[in-house]
Write an enzyme that holds these catalytic residues in place. Structure first.
Site, PDB file in Angstrom:
ATOM      1  N   CYS A 197       0.873  -1.182   0.000  1.00 53.72           N
ATOM      2  CA  CYS A 197       0.000   0.000   0.000  1.00 53.72           C
ATOM      3  C   CYS A 197       0.904   1.223   0.000  1.00 53.72           C
ATOM      4  O   CYS A 197       2.113   1.108   0.144  1.00 53.72           O
ATOM      5  CB  CYS A 197      -0.858   0.000   1.248  1.00 53.72           C
ATOM      6  SG  CYS A 197      -1.780  -1.533   1.442  1.00 53.72           S
ATOM      7  N   ARG A 241       1.249   1.850  -5.976  1.00 54.33           N
ATOM      8  CA  ARG A 241       1.487   0.808  -4.973  1.00 54.33           C
ATOM      9  C   ARG A 241       0.205   0.063  -4.605  1.00 54.33           C
ATOM     10  O   ARG A 241       0.246  -0.984  -3.934  1.00 54.33           O
ATOM     11  CB  ARG A 241       2.079   1.417  -3.703  1.00 54.33           C
ATOM     12  CG  ARG A 241       3.392   2.138  -3.927  1.00 54.33           C
ATOM     13  CD  ARG A 241       3.855   2.768  -2.646  1.00 54.33           C
ATOM     14  NE  ARG A 241       4.139   1.775  -1.640  1.00 54.33           N
ATOM     15  CZ  ARG A 241       5.310   1.186  -1.473  1.00 54.33           C
ATOM     16  NH1 ARG A 241       6.321   1.487  -2.258  1.00 54.33           N
ATOM     17  NH2 ARG A 241       5.483   0.291  -0.521  1.00 54.33           N
ATOM     18  N   TRP A 275      -3.817  -1.768  -1.375  1.00 55.13           N
ATOM     19  CA  TRP A 275      -3.855  -2.967  -2.202  1.00 55.13           C
ATOM     20  C   TRP A 275      -4.229  -4.090  -1.250  1.00 55.13           C
ATOM     21  O   TRP A 275      -3.453  -4.421  -0.349  1.00 55.13           O
ATOM     22  CB  TRP A 275      -2.486  -3.221  -2.836  1.00 55.13           C
ATOM     23  CG  TRP A 275      -2.487  -4.354  -3.816  1.00 55.13           C
ATOM     24  CD1 TRP A 275      -2.823  -4.311  -5.138  1.00 55.13           C
ATOM     25  CD2 TRP A 275      -2.103  -5.712  -3.561  1.00 55.13           C
ATOM     26  NE1 TRP A 275      -2.683  -5.537  -5.703  1.00 55.13           N
ATOM     27  CE2 TRP A 275      -2.246  -6.416  -4.769  1.00 55.13           C
ATOM     28  CE3 TRP A 275      -1.678  -6.399  -2.433  1.00 55.13           C
ATOM     29  CZ2 TRP A 275      -1.960  -7.784  -4.877  1.00 55.13           C
ATOM     30  CZ3 TRP A 275      -1.401  -7.750  -2.527  1.00 55.13           C
ATOM     31  CH2 TRP A 275      -1.538  -8.438  -3.754  1.00 55.13           C
ATOM     32  N   ASN A 288       1.100  -0.165   6.054  1.00 60.62           N
ATOM     33  CA  ASN A 288       1.499  -0.884   4.849  1.00 60.62           C
ATOM     34  C   ASN A 288       2.291  -2.101   5.302  1.00 60.62           C
ATOM     35  O   ASN A 288       3.309  -1.956   5.964  1.00 60.62           O
ATOM     36  CB  ASN A 288       2.371   0.021   3.959  1.00 60.62           C
ATOM     37  CG  ASN A 288       3.050  -0.758   2.843  1.00 60.62           C
ATOM     38  OD1 ASN A 288       2.496  -1.738   2.344  1.00 60.62           O
ATOM     39  ND2 ASN A 288       4.234  -0.332   2.450  1.00 60.62           N
ATOM     40  N   GLY A 289       1.796  -3.277   4.970  1.00 59.08           N
ATOM     41  CA  GLY A 289       2.503  -4.496   5.374  1.00 59.08           C
ATOM     42  C   GLY A 289       1.490  -5.557   5.771  1.00 59.08           C
ATOM     43  O   GLY A 289       0.309  -5.452   5.453  1.00 59.08           O
ATOM     44  N   GLU A 335       9.395 -11.857 -21.403  1.00 54.50           N
ATOM     45  CA  GLU A 335       9.087 -10.499 -20.977  1.00 54.50           C
ATOM     46  C   GLU A 335       7.952  -9.903 -21.837  1.00 54.50           C
ATOM     47  O   GLU A 335       7.050  -9.244 -21.309  1.00 54.50           O
ATOM     48  CB  GLU A 335      10.365  -9.645 -21.059  1.00 54.50           C
ATOM     49  CG  GLU A 335      10.202  -8.182 -20.728  1.00 54.50           C
ATOM     50  CD  GLU A 335       9.660  -7.887 -19.340  1.00 54.50           C
ATOM     51  OE1 GLU A 335       9.530  -8.806 -18.512  1.00 54.50           O
ATOM     52  OE2 GLU A 335       9.338  -6.718 -19.089  1.00 54.50           O
ATOM     53  N   LYS A 370       4.401  -8.624 -20.337  1.00 47.28           N
ATOM     54  CA  LYS A 370       3.901  -7.262 -20.556  1.00 47.28           C
ATOM     55  C   LYS A 370       2.475  -7.308 -21.081  1.00 47.28           C
ATOM     56  O   LYS A 370       1.623  -6.568 -20.618  1.00 47.28           O
ATOM     57  CB  LYS A 370       4.766  -6.491 -21.574  1.00 47.28           C
ATOM     58  CG  LYS A 370       6.107  -5.943 -21.137  1.00 47.28           C
ATOM     59  CD  LYS A 370       6.084  -4.913 -20.065  1.00 47.28           C
ATOM     60  CE  LYS A 370       5.986  -5.521 -18.711  1.00 47.28           C
ATOM     61  NZ  LYS A 370       7.159  -5.880 -18.006  1.00 47.28           N
ATOM     62  N   GLU A 415      -0.151  -8.667 -18.389  1.00 47.35           N
ATOM     63  CA  GLU A 415      -0.423  -7.870 -17.185  1.00 47.35           C
ATOM     64  C   GLU A 415      -1.190  -6.583 -17.468  1.00 47.35           C
ATOM     65  O   GLU A 415      -1.921  -6.113 -16.617  1.00 47.35           O
ATOM     66  CB  GLU A 415       0.843  -7.605 -16.363  1.00 47.35           C
ATOM     67  CG  GLU A 415       1.844  -6.676 -16.955  1.00 47.35           C
ATOM     68  CD  GLU A 415       3.061  -6.483 -16.048  1.00 47.35           C
ATOM     69  OE1 GLU A 415       2.930  -6.545 -14.819  1.00 47.35           O
ATOM     70  OE2 GLU A 415       4.151  -6.248 -16.595  1.00 47.35           O
ATOM     71  N   HIS A 448       7.341 -29.351 -28.400  1.00 47.63           N
ATOM     72  CA  HIS A 448       7.107 -30.291 -27.303  1.00 47.63           C
ATOM     73  C   HIS A 448       5.759 -30.056 -26.635  1.00 47.63           C
ATOM     74  O   HIS A 448       5.540 -30.489 -25.506  1.00 47.63           O
ATOM     75  CB  HIS A 448       8.242 -30.173 -26.270  1.00 47.63           C
ATOM     76  CG  HIS A 448       9.575 -30.523 -26.853  1.00 47.63           C
ATOM     77  ND1 HIS A 448       9.919 -31.821 -27.163  1.00 47.63           N
ATOM     78  CD2 HIS A 448      10.621 -29.752 -27.234  1.00 47.63           C
ATOM     79  CE1 HIS A 448      11.132 -31.833 -27.699  1.00 47.63           C
ATOM     80  NE2 HIS A 448      11.589 -30.580 -27.763  1.00 47.63           N
ATOM     81  N   LYS A 484       2.725  -2.027  -7.838  1.00 50.35           N
ATOM     82  CA  LYS A 484       4.090  -1.840  -8.317  1.00 50.35           C
ATOM     83  C   LYS A 484       5.097  -2.612  -7.473  1.00 50.35           C
ATOM     84  O   LYS A 484       5.950  -3.308  -7.997  1.00 50.35           O
ATOM     85  CB  LYS A 484       4.420  -0.348  -8.329  1.00 50.35           C
ATOM     86  CG  LYS A 484       5.781  -0.021  -8.916  1.00 50.35           C
ATOM     87  CD  LYS A 484       5.808  -0.286 -10.399  1.00 50.35           C
ATOM     88  CE  LYS A 484       7.152   0.003 -11.023  1.00 50.35           C
ATOM     89  NZ  LYS A 484       7.265  -0.652 -12.335  1.00 50.35           N
TER      90      LYS A 484
HETATM   91  O1  M6R Z   1      10.492  -4.324  -7.890  1.00 46.79           O
HETATM   92  P1  M6R Z   1      10.892  -5.670  -8.437  1.00 46.79           P
HETATM   93  O2  M6R Z   1      11.747  -5.576  -9.610  1.00 46.79           O
HETATM   94  O3  M6R Z   1      11.452  -6.563  -7.365  1.00 46.79           O
HETATM   95  O4  M6R Z   1       9.504  -6.308  -8.875  1.00 46.79           O
HETATM   96  C1  M6R Z   1       9.441  -7.604  -9.374  1.00 46.79           C
HETATM   97  C2  M6R Z   1       8.114  -7.871 -10.042  1.00 46.79           C
HETATM   98  O5  M6R Z   1       7.064  -7.713  -9.132  1.00 46.79           O
HETATM   99  C3  M6R Z   1       7.864  -6.933 -11.239  1.00 46.79           C
HETATM  100  O6  M6R Z   1       8.884  -7.032 -12.179  1.00 46.79           O
HETATM  101  C4  M6R Z   1       6.532  -7.269 -11.912  1.00 46.79           C
HETATM  102  O7  M6R Z   1       6.582  -8.532 -12.494  1.00 46.79           O
HETATM  103  C5  M6R Z   1       6.164  -6.208 -12.931  1.00 46.79           C
HETATM  104  N1  M6R Z   1       4.773  -5.872 -12.815  1.00 46.79           N
HETATM  105  C6  M6R Z   1       6.414  -6.620 -14.326  1.00 46.79           C
HETATM  106  O8  M6R Z   1       6.058  -5.638 -15.238  1.00 46.79           O
END
Ligand code: M6R
Length: 611
Positions: free
Chosen positions: A2, A27, A73, A99-100, A484, A488, A491, A507, A606
């Protein structure tokens, strides 16, 4: 997971807190709330975005020079008005933002209920504030003392701020495991999950350490340990600018961050290499160069996009330095019983520097005696502080939830590290090193060229915006790029997408291919080019639609692909830095065309500070 903000000083607190929450919305964004001290302790909260909270409070009396806010969150309890923060204690005399995660909240809640406390929400945070109240009443002590004692009772992670009706000029804050930055202005103080809400007002900040308790009262700051020992704050001067945390004319942060890559890649290598003299230097690695060079093995721990950057590093380090590398999901590594030896080096990669699983993996590896090297983007973050040494990526703040410029910055730094180790070990020839350095220096300009393909990619996106599935294929250095690209797309557009090493297709995944299936193939000119051309043929034979990312001037693949996106030629070791760009743009445009919120995709946040 959060975002929290608090203010005390001579200005109106509410506008500062609302603006701060908007900066922290990356966040978490399922509900938001604010508490203000203006005669009484008033809490306003609402399900939805910070903008919904803003509308809700527009007709309320929100005056006051002290207050705190939260953007959530959800972890415990669904997103709704009641579970939103701040939370009052049963008596409504004190309130908390948190937050936590409090892991022992269920046992504490049962105990507090037996003592007559009542609860409105399903959250662990409401348990925390009632625990503080309970301690305060039973010990007849000050709020600060009650918060301090409560820290001994809770298990888990927290960054908290507490306000009390009885001490209307006081903010009490504490942290363990979740970030909390304190901004020091002229006669005013700010608290926030990161520095972005603070930077507009002051550059002087203190990153609170685990188990520290900060009390701001009547304009004075006092920091204490959990054992009540006075601490001397380490005040840092931040270089962060306001421009760097705003959209700067782009429609979304993600697009701005994609277009920032020529600069962020440049910044990540700035001062770290002089091509003319074949000189590489990286402050963070200097005293560890020998350790790296003599490492028996390098383990890389990370999550999500950072894990993909780790996969690129596996190829680079094994190629240049001939040291075995293993790349682990931090979330798996931390819960199995991994073999980690003292001569292993663990590289932890994280944009935010706050990812709970990566932090836990670091602690585990440390306990087994390994040397830990961190690669983080956020200065002063928990991972940056938990590691033995490290290098920052210098990508600048990444606000869009989908990571873009952080990936290319991580790959840049990992490329430099691999070259440093390779040259130290003598496994990377000087002439080859020189070629690579010269080519790396050209990458920002080539990324610029790749970005110029935006309009073409937008047209391709328009044709596939209604697809329900996508496959991404790559080989060698482009295999992590395929992963990757798929991440992208899924998500931010919610289209199901899978990334595979192209040769694995036969396979199993090949069974998915029919005339409805778009297949993005990253097929730049490299040592496996011929092989990937065959993989494209296999897709074509099954009527799949091929969107190929190729090297400029390729004449073979255009004869067999439905769409061809040409990126500039480069060394295959550096290919990910270019081939990922069209994939970022493709997913961005598809998501926008589908009406998705690209900067704040559903269910995501994030920084993932929960396990
Ligand atoms: O802050 P970090 O790089 O540790 O975060 C890792 C993942 O949570 C982050 O890369 C996540 O997969 C992203 N949303 C990808 O775009």
């Amino acid at each position: 997971m959060c975002g929290i903000v608090a203010y005390v000083g001579h200005r109106e607190a509410c506008p500062i807190i609302i603006k701060g929450l908007k900066r922290l919305e990356y966040r978490g964004y399922d509900s938001a709330g604010i508490a203000l001290m203006n005669g009484d302790l008033n809490v306003y909260k609402k399900k939805g975005k910070v903008a919904d909270l803003e509308a809700f409070i527009s007709d309320k009396d929100v005056h006051g020079n002290i207050g705190m806010g939260h953007t959530r969150w959800a972890t415990h309890g669904e997103p709704n008005d009641v579970n939103a923060h701040p939370h009052y204690s049963s008596s409504r005399n004190i309130a908390i933002i948190h937050n936590g995660i409090i892991e022992n909240y269920a046992a504490l809640k049962t105990l507090l209920i037996s003592k007559g406390h009542t609860f409105q929400s399903e959250t662990d945070s409401e348990v925390f504030i009632n625990l503080i109240e309970d301690i305060r009443i039973n010990n007849n002590c000050t709020l600060v003392e009650a918060v301090r004692l409560a820290l001994h009772e809770v298990v888990g992670a927290y960054a908290i701020v507490v306000l009390s009706k009885d001490d209307p000029n006081q903010l009490v804050a504490a942290r363990k495991g979740s970030p909390l930055v304190l901004g020091i202005g002229k006669g005013e103080y700010f608290l926030a999950s990161d520095a972005t809400p603070i930077i507009e007002y002051t550059n002087e900040v203190v990153y609170l350490k685990d188990y520290e308790l900060a009390v701001i009262k009547d304009g004075e700051l006092d920091i204490r340990s959990k054992e009540d020992i006075k601490q001397t704050p380490y005040i840092q001067h931040l270089e962060l600018t306001l421009d760097s945390i705003e959209k700067g004319g782009y429609e979304h942060f993600m697009l701005k961050e994609i277009f920032e890559q020529p600069r962020s890649i440049m910044d990540s290598m700035r001062g770290r290499m002089i091509v003319e003299s074949n000189h590489l230097m990286m402050g963070g690695i200097r005293e560890f160069e020998n350790k790296f060079a003599n490492a028996e093995r390098i383990l890389i721990v990370a999550c999500g996009t950072s894990w993909h950057a780790g996969l690129v590093a596996e190829y680079l380090i094994e190629d240049f330095a001939r040291i075995p590398v293993e790349v682990e999901y931090a979330s798996e590594f931390r819960y199995r019983n991994p073999i980690v030896r003292e001569r292993d080096i663990v590289i932890a990669i994280s944009q935010s520097g706050e990812t709970a699983d990566t932090l836990a993996a670091i602690e585990l590896a440390k306990s087994k005696g390994a040397t830990i090297f961190g690669i983080c983007n956020v200065v002063g973050s928990s991972i940056a502080r938990a590691t033995d040494a490290g290098a920052y990526t210098h990508a600048g703040p990444e606000i869009g939830v989908a990571s873009t410029k952080a990936f290319t910055a991580q790959v840049t730094v990992l490329t430099l590290i691999s070259m440093i180790i390779g040259s130290k070990r003598g496994t990377l020839e000087t002439s080859k090193l020189h070629q690579l350095m010269a080519e790396l220096e050209n990458i920002p300009a080539k990324v610029e060229q790749a970005l110029a393909l935006d309009e073409q990619i937008k047209r391709i996106a328009a044709q596939y915006q209604d697809a329900t599935n996508f496959i991404y294929l790559g080989r060698g250095y482009n295999y992590p790029v395929a992963l990757e690209g798929a991440l992208k797309l899924k998500e931010i557009s919610y289209i199901h997408a899978e990334g595979y090493p192209a040769a694995e297709m036969k396979h199993g995944p090949i069974a998915l291919i029919d005339e409805q299936m778009p297949v993005v193939v990253i097929a730049t000119k490299d040592s496996s080019y011929e092989k990937i051309v065959s993989n494209i043929q296999e897709v074509r034979a099954r009527k799949g639609k091929v969107i190929a990312v190729v090297t400029e001037g390729d004449t073979t693949i255009p004869t067999m692909a439905d769409h061809v996106i040409e990126v500039p030629e480069t060394s295959e070791h550096l290919a990910p830095l270019l081939s990922v760009i069209p994939l970022q743009l493709l997913s961005y445009h598809i998501a926008v065309m589908r009406g998705c919120n690209v900067d704040q995709p559903r269910n995501l946040a994030k920084s993932v500070t929960v396990e």
